[in-house]
Design a protein around this motif. Structure first.
Motif, PDB file in Angstrom:
ATOM      1  N   LYS A   1      23.571  51.628  74.342  1.00 52.31           N
ATOM      2  CA  LYS A   1      22.449  51.880  75.290  1.00 52.31           C
ATOM      3  C   LYS A   1      22.741  51.191  76.609  1.00 52.31           C
ATOM      4  CE  LYS A   1      19.250  49.209  75.516  1.00 52.31           C
ATOM      5  NZ  LYS A   1      18.182  48.260  75.634  1.00 52.31           N
ATOM      6  N   ASN A   2      23.203  49.964  76.552  1.00 55.27           N
ATOM      7  CA  ASN A   2      23.475  49.244  77.810  1.00 55.27           C
ATOM      8  C   ASN A   2      24.566  49.936  78.610  1.00 55.27           C
ATOM      9  OD1 ASN A   2      21.504  47.358  77.256  1.00 55.27           O
ATOM     10  ND2 ASN A   2      22.941  45.837  76.444  1.00 55.27           N
ATOM     11  N   LYS A   3      25.579  50.409  77.837  1.00 57.12           N
ATOM     12  CA  LYS A   3      26.614  51.139  78.569  1.00 57.12           C
ATOM     13  C   LYS A   3      26.033  52.383  79.265  1.00 57.12           C
ATOM     14  CE  LYS A   3      30.709  49.754  76.041  1.00 57.12           C
ATOM     15  NZ  LYS A   3      31.844  50.179  75.220  1.00 57.12           N
ATOM     16  N   MET A   4      25.152  52.960  78.472  1.00 60.54           N
ATOM     17  CA  MET A   4      24.512  54.148  79.058  1.00 60.54           C
ATOM     18  C   MET A   4      23.707  53.755  80.304  1.00 60.54           C
ATOM     19  SD  MET A   4      21.991  56.871  77.210  1.00 60.54           S
ATOM     20  CE  MET A   4      23.168  57.154  75.983  1.00 60.54           C
ATOM     21  N   LEU A   5      22.968  52.659  80.163  1.00 62.34           N
ATOM     22  CA  LEU A   5      22.167  52.206  81.304  1.00 62.34           C
ATOM     23  C   LEU A   5      23.093  51.821  82.456  1.00 62.34           C
ATOM     24  CD1 LEU A   5      19.412  50.062  79.581  1.00 62.34           C
ATOM     25  CD2 LEU A   5      19.138  52.310  80.597  1.00 62.34           C
ATOM     26  N   ASN A   6      24.229  51.188  82.144  1.00 63.98           N
ATOM     27  CA  ASN A   6      25.168  50.869  83.235  1.00 63.98           C
ATOM     28  C   ASN A   6      25.673  52.142  83.926  1.00 63.98           C
ATOM     29  OD1 ASN A   6      25.204  48.036  83.183  1.00 63.98           O
ATOM     30  ND2 ASN A   6      26.627  47.994  81.466  1.00 63.98           N
TER      31      ASN A   6
ATOM     32  N   ILE B   1      23.014  53.213  86.042  1.00 62.74           N
ATOM     33  CA  ILE B   1      22.950  52.377  87.264  1.00 62.74           C
ATOM     34  C   ILE B   1      24.055  52.805  88.219  1.00 62.74           C
ATOM     35  CG2 ILE B   1      23.336  50.052  88.155  1.00 62.74           C
ATOM     36  CD1 ILE B   1      21.901  49.016  85.647  1.00 62.74           C
ATOM     37  N   HIS B   2      25.252  53.025  87.690  1.00 58.34           N
ATOM     38  CA  HIS B   2      26.326  53.433  88.584  1.00 58.34           C
ATOM     39  C   HIS B   2      25.988  54.770  89.239  1.00 58.34           C
ATOM     40  CE1 HIS B   2      29.033  50.186  87.832  1.00 58.34           C
ATOM     41  NE2 HIS B   2      29.020  50.388  86.473  1.00 58.34           N
TER      42      HIS B   2
ATOM     43  N   LYS C   1      15.401  48.509  89.293  1.00 55.60           N
ATOM     44  CA  LYS C   1      15.223  47.089  88.992  1.00 55.60           C
ATOM     45  C   LYS C   1      14.888  46.884  87.519  1.00 55.60           C
ATOM     46  CE  LYS C   1      13.695  45.661  93.613  1.00 55.60           C
ATOM     47  NZ  LYS C   1      12.585  45.101  94.395  1.00 55.60           N
ATOM     48  N   THR C   2      14.132  47.790  87.012  1.00 58.20           N
ATOM     49  CA  THR C   2      13.747  47.660  85.586  1.00 58.20           C
ATOM     50  C   THR C   2      14.994  47.759  84.713  1.00 58.20           C
ATOM     51  OG1 THR C   2      11.566  48.604  86.013  1.00 58.20           O
ATOM     52  CG2 THR C   2      12.383  48.665  83.725  1.00 58.20           C
ATOM     53  N   ILE C   3      15.886  48.715  85.047  1.00 57.49           N
ATOM     54  CA  ILE C   3      17.116  48.881  84.252  1.00 57.49           C
ATOM     55  C   ILE C   3      17.981  47.656  84.415  1.00 57.49           C
ATOM     56  CG2 ILE C   3      19.221  50.248  84.017  1.00 57.49           C
ATOM     57  CD1 ILE C   3      17.565  52.706  84.904  1.00 57.49           C
ATOM     58  N   VAL C   4      18.092  47.165  85.652  1.00 60.50           N
ATOM     59  CA  VAL C   4      18.947  45.985  85.884  1.00 60.50           C
ATOM     60  C   VAL C   4      18.391  44.789  85.152  1.00 60.50           C
ATOM     61  CG1 VAL C   4      19.742  44.347  87.641  1.00 60.50           C
ATOM     62  CG2 VAL C   4      19.838  46.820  88.086  1.00 60.50           C
TER      63      VAL C   4
ATOM     64  N   ASP D   1      19.292  41.299  78.327  1.00 55.01           N
ATOM     65  CA  ASP D   1      19.773  41.700  76.996  1.00 55.01           C
ATOM     66  C   ASP D   1      20.987  40.826  76.597  1.00 55.01           C
ATOM     67  OD1 ASP D   1      20.305  42.906  74.635  1.00 55.01           O
ATOM     68  OD2 ASP D   1      20.903  44.837  75.483  1.00 55.01           O
ATOM     69  N   LYS D   2      20.852  40.014  75.504  1.00 55.91           N
ATOM     70  CA  LYS D   2      21.945  39.145  74.978  1.00 55.91           C
ATOM     71  C   LYS D   2      22.480  39.707  73.649  1.00 55.91           C
ATOM     72  CE  LYS D   2      19.997  34.972  77.075  1.00 55.91           C
ATOM     73  NZ  LYS D   2      19.487  33.615  76.833  1.00 55.91           N
ATOM     74  N   SER D   3      22.435  40.935  73.442  1.00 56.28           N
ATOM     75  CA  SER D   3      22.828  41.574  72.179  1.00 56.28           C
ATOM     76  C   SER D   3      24.301  41.343  71.870  1.00 56.28           C
ATOM     77  CB  SER D   3      22.534  43.064  72.228  1.00 56.28           C
ATOM     78  OG  SER D   3      21.147  43.262  72.404  1.00 56.28           O
ATOM     79  N   TRP D   4      25.077  41.257  72.952  1.00 58.82           N
ATOM     80  CA  TRP D   4      26.544  41.087  72.689  1.00 58.82           C
ATOM     81  C   TRP D   4      26.859  39.766  72.030  1.00 58.82           C
ATOM     82  CZ3 TRP D   4      30.536  43.898  72.090  1.00 58.82           C
ATOM     83  CH2 TRP D   4      31.802  43.324  72.133  1.00 58.82           C
TER      84      TRP D   4
END
Length: 957
Positions: free
Chosen positions: A831-836, A839-840, A863-866, A872-875
């Motif tokens: 999901k984060n990759k997707m969000l990144n 963002i890109h 801003k909400t996505i960022v 997010d500390k999932s990693w």
């Protein structure tokens, strides 16, 4: 009463008869002589004096000490300076002896050993040095006299007095309880009341030595000098005794003598043995070296309590059996083996292996006094008288003897063995010869050879005939029937057994005019009608108590002689009442000496019986045979135990002996003072408490018992002499104490110990029961506690197991959660990759073209996505959870491959989780190529080849 008087008179008459016969000196032949050498008694050669105690033991004064002989064994006891020259024995048994510079007595100690007690200390030390030899010892009226050449020491009541010699004593003598001395100046002196009184006329003996002083007739004294002959002394003076005995003493010198049975005189000589003469001085017997004496010098003589003669010789000891019914005419008479004898025409004829000898029947039988009959040289088998003529059966034929010479030959063609009468055919004789049998006929010209009997050529000396048949035993028994003309045997029959269970016929003999056949001491007669043998019970009964015989015969007085064993014999003496008395034991001394199978017995009359032996002729006088002989005495000579010995034969009485159990091995020796036939003494014993029966008779005088148990014992001994008389038993009682472990006190201790043990054991059992109960309670408590502890332990373990299971379940849950979290985290990463990406892409949008409201909404979204990405500390949680889930795997991997890096450990974990290369690349934030490179490096670290499956390997760690 009259019967009792007659009985007493008869007994008295017999005793008087016996006393008159008990000590006869026979003028036919020589008595039995037994010589004892130094090696027999282990002493010196010379024997100077002889004595006998009340038990019958003999003592000899020997150059090596005092010698004792009990009939079985010898012993020697020494005194200071060894030599014993004289001895006397008193009624108490003390043996007084005298030697060189010494005198005293022997007495037994508590163990029966002879102990010497010197008396020389009673005369002072200075006097002792000049005692010299004590030549004579006498006991008179309770005083003991020890005589030397210059003094006589008188011992009485514990004191010693000295009797000085008037000049010099030679010797001394006791006659009828009176003491006499010879003084070299005053002659013979009588000792009376302490004084010496000269005898009239005895000064003539001053030039010689008096060696004997003997009681003589009419209160006279017989004086025996050494070299001047014999003299008679009485109150009137002294006169020579001119006689045959005197001539002998003058020629051979004398060393004293003895009176024998108040009828005979024994005189010792220096040069030629001894003589025995009657009271007239006629020599009855002369015994010297040629006649069996081992030495011709007789230093001393002694008559024992059986009236037999003992000689102390210059070299040895000799016993002469004068009180015996037997005398011997042996080699000194020039006779060899004797096969027959007969008294005829005043001569005694003897058939020997050398020929025929004769001796004048009325003359004294002296040595070498038999004369040989010329022409009779060779084997003479028999000599017999028939109808007033004397027949000699000889190896060279059959001839007559008459006029003291060989007469004419009846037959000289063949050798002859025996001649017998033919019952019912007077004038005819039958003779056995080397070729069978011959008939002799009495004609007007005298006895002639008539014919040889045809039909049988075997013969034997022991044949017999009943007038019709000739009976002969040669293996089988032959019955040879004579023809009426006595010229041939018409019938010859053989028999081996009399019938029944008896094996064979052992002898054929003629008794009381009948022919008897003997088998195992059973006697049979032949019945011709039935041709069988019938037992004669009466004859058999005579031999019931007789040894198994070989042959028997009947003499001309009705006596029946018999032979048994190997040349042993006995006789059934016919009594006036017709009964027979068995006399066997006296003949035992002849055993083995008779001529086997050719034994000969010639009864001349009731006092003269001649028996042929291998070395001459034996004369037997049954009248001298004691009908009621005194019983022999038996002595248990010694009793040995545990290294100690009681010489019981020397003790008056033996107290009961108490032995320890260690001494339960005992040994007895036996003796009996029987000297005439010592080889025939037999012993029988019984140890009560150990055995119930008497032992068999034996010659062995020793008996040992080993390992006897504790208890009371009585050793009994009997003796049987050569006359078959048995002694009363001698007895010794002894007790063997039990071993300490079988002692009564030990049994008491055992009882107490057992009682204490029972008490102790019961007490211990009770204590043990209590302890056991206590320990059982403790054990039950322990078991209870153990069970309780075990239950608690099991509960604890169960709780732990529950806890473990719970923990495992929890771990499983956590692991599951971690796995879910990892999955969720991966989803979040995606999901984060997707969000990144969003963002890109949003950065690429031109916000300028957007209106403010849109731009504001765009910025708000951006801003909400960022913000979401930043918070997010999932990693990080993903890595943490991965490590938690695979902690054990990582630990094993690190332990096995220490060089592995954390990055490689993460890769191994991702591979173990079966992630794809793309997923690993995303998580590790590397390219797909980087993942392949990392995989290659991990293979090298794990030492895997290209063929090895990396994921499978990791799953097996």
């Amino acid at each position: 009463m009259n019967i009792m008087l007659r009985t007493k008179f008869l007994v008295l008459l017999l005793l008087m008869l016996f006393s008159g016969m008990s000590a006869q000196v026979k003028n036919i032949g020589l008595p039995k002589i037994i010589n004892y050498k130094k090696s027999d008694y282990n002493g010196g050669s010379q024997n100077w004096d002889i004595g006998q105690d009340k038990n019958g033991n003999l003592y000899f004064a020997n150059t090596s000490g005092l010698i004792q002989f009990n009939g079985t064994s010898w012993s020697i006891s020494s005194i200071p300076n060894e030599t014993v020259r004289s001895l006397k024995i008193d009624a108490s048994g003390k043996i007084y002896v005298g030697g060189y510079n010494e005198f005293g007595y022997y007495a037994t100690n508590e163990k029966g050993k002879l102990i010497y007690h010197s008396l020389t200390h009673l005369i002072g030390q200075n006097s002792k040095n000049i005692i010299d030899f004590v030549w004579k010892t006498h006991i008179v009226n309770g005083a003991v006299f020890f005589q030397t050449f210059y003094k006589t020491y008188i011992y009485k009541d514990g004191k010693v007095e000295i009797l000085e010699a008037p000049n010099r004593f030679q010797f001394s003598f006791v006659v009828n309880n009176t003491l006499y001395f010879q003084d070299i100046v005053q002659g013979l002196l009588e000792y009376t009341n302490g004084k010496l009184i000269p005898l009239k006329g005895t000064e003539i003996f001053n030039s010689t030595e008096v060696w004997g002083l003997l009681p003589f007739q009419d209160n006279q004294l017989l004086v025996v000098t050494q070299d001047n002959g014999l003299f008679i002394s009485d109150s009137n003076g002294v006169k020579p005794w001119l006689c045959e005995a005197n001539d002998f003493i003058v020629a051979n010198n004398s060393l004293g003598g003895r009176i024998l049975a108040d009828k005979f005189i024994v005189l010792n000589s220096v040069l030629d043995g001894i003589i025995i003469c009657d009271l007239n001085g006629k020599i009855i017997q002369h015994i010297n070296n040629r006649k069996g004496l081992q030495n011709n010098t007789a230093l001393s003589s002694f008559i024992d309590n059986s009236s037999n003669l003992w000689l102390g010789l210059d070299n040895g000891i000799c016993f002469i059996n004068e009180n015996s019914p037997f005398s011997y005419l042996g080699t000194s008479y020039g006779l060899g083996a004797v096969y027959g004898s007969a008294v005829f025409e005043g001569n005694l004829y003897v058939a020997t292996n050398q020929g025929v000898f004769k001796h004048d029947w009325k003359k004294t039988f002296k040595e070498e006094s038999f004369k040989f009959l010329e022409g009779t040289t060779g084997q003479a088998w028999n000599i017999q008288e028939f109808d007033g003529e004397l027949f000699c059966s000889h190896n060279r034929g059959l001839f007559l003897i008459s006029g003291g010479k060989q007469g004419r030959f009846l037959d000289n063609k063949r050798g002859y063995l025996n001649v017998k009468k033919i019952p019912g055919r007077p004038g005819f004789l039958i003779a056995s010869n080397y070729h069978g049998f011959a008939i002799l006929e009495k004609t007007a010209a005298g006895w002639q050879f008539r014919n040889q009997i045809d039909g049988f050529n075997i013969s034997d000396s022991k044949f017999t005939t009943d007038g019709v048949n000739v009976w002969l035993r040669k293996g089988s028994v032959y019955r040879l029937k004579l023809s009426n003309d006595l010229r041939n045997f018409t019938t010859i029959s053989t028999y081996t057994s009399p019938g029944g269970k008896l094996k064979d016929i052992q002898s054929v003999q003629d008794i009381n005019g009948a022919v008897y056949f003997q088998s195992d001491n059973r006697f049979f007669i032949y019945e011709p009608v039935k041709d069988q043998f019938v037992e004669d019970k009466k004859m058999t009964a005579l031999f019931k108590n007789v040894p198994k015989i070989r042959y028997c015969f009947q003499d001309n007085k009705g006596n029946i002689g018999y032979f048994f064993g190997k040349s042993s014999m006995g006789m059934l003496i016919k009594m006036p009442d017709g009964n027979y008395r068995n006399v066997q034991s006296p003949f035992s001394s002849l055993t083995g000496n008779m001529v086997y199978f050719f034994e000969s017995v010639n009864t001349v009359d009731n006092s003269n019986i001649f028996i042929g032996v291998t070395e001459g002729l034996v004369h037997y006088n049954p009248q001298l045979q004691n009908i009621y002989p005194q019983k022999p005495n038996a002595f248990i000579r010694s009793f040995t135990f545990s290294g100690d010995t009681l010489i019981t034969g020397n003790l008056k009485a033996v107290k009961e002996v108490h032995l320890s159990y260690k001494a339960n091995n005992v040994k007895f020796t036996f003796s009996s003072p029987i000297y005439d036939n010592p080889e025939n003494i037999l012993f029988s014993y019984k140890l009560e408490g150990f055995e119930d029966k008497w032992s068999a008779w034996t010659k062995n005088p020793v008996k040992e018992y080993t390992n006897l148990r504790e208890g009371d014992y009585r050793m009994q001994l009997r003796v049987m002499d050569s006359f078959g008389k048995i002694s009363d038993p001698d007895v010794i009682s002894f007790t063997i104490a039990p071993p300490f472990y079988r002692h009564p006190l030990a049994y008491l201790a055992y009882i107490l110990l057992i009682a204490f043990s029972v008490y102790y054991i019961r007490r211990r059992i009770k204590v043990k029961i209590r302890k056991n109960k206590y320990y059982e309670t403790l054990e039950q408590r322990r078991l209870y506690l153990e069970r309780e502890t075990k239950i608690k332990q099991e509960q604890l373990e169960l709780e732990k197991e529950i806890e473990r299971l719970k923990n495992e379940q929890l771990k499983v849950k956590i692991l599951t959660k971690d796995k879910e979290l990892v999955s969720n985290s991966l989803q979040v990463v995606k999901k984060n990759k997707m969000l990144n990406g969003i963002i890109h892409k949003m950065k690429d949008l031109e916000t300028e073209s957007m209106d403010d409201a849109t731009k504001q909404r765009f910025n708000r979204v951006y801003k909400t996505i960022v913000k979401e990405l930043n918070t997010d500390k999932s990693w990080n949680n993903l890595e943490k959870h991965i490590r938690n889930v695979h902690f054990d795997f990582l630990k094993r991997l690190k332990d096995k491959f220490p060089a592995i890096t954390p990055r490689e450990m993460d890769l191994a974990t991702y591979l173990l989780m079966n992630m794809s290369t793309k997923e690993i690349a995303e998580i590790m934030n590397i390219s797909d190529g980087g993942v392949e490179l990392a995989r290659y490096r991990l293979r090298k670290k794990l030492n895997l080849t290209r063929k090895d499956n990396l994921t499978g390997f990791l799953m097996n760690i």
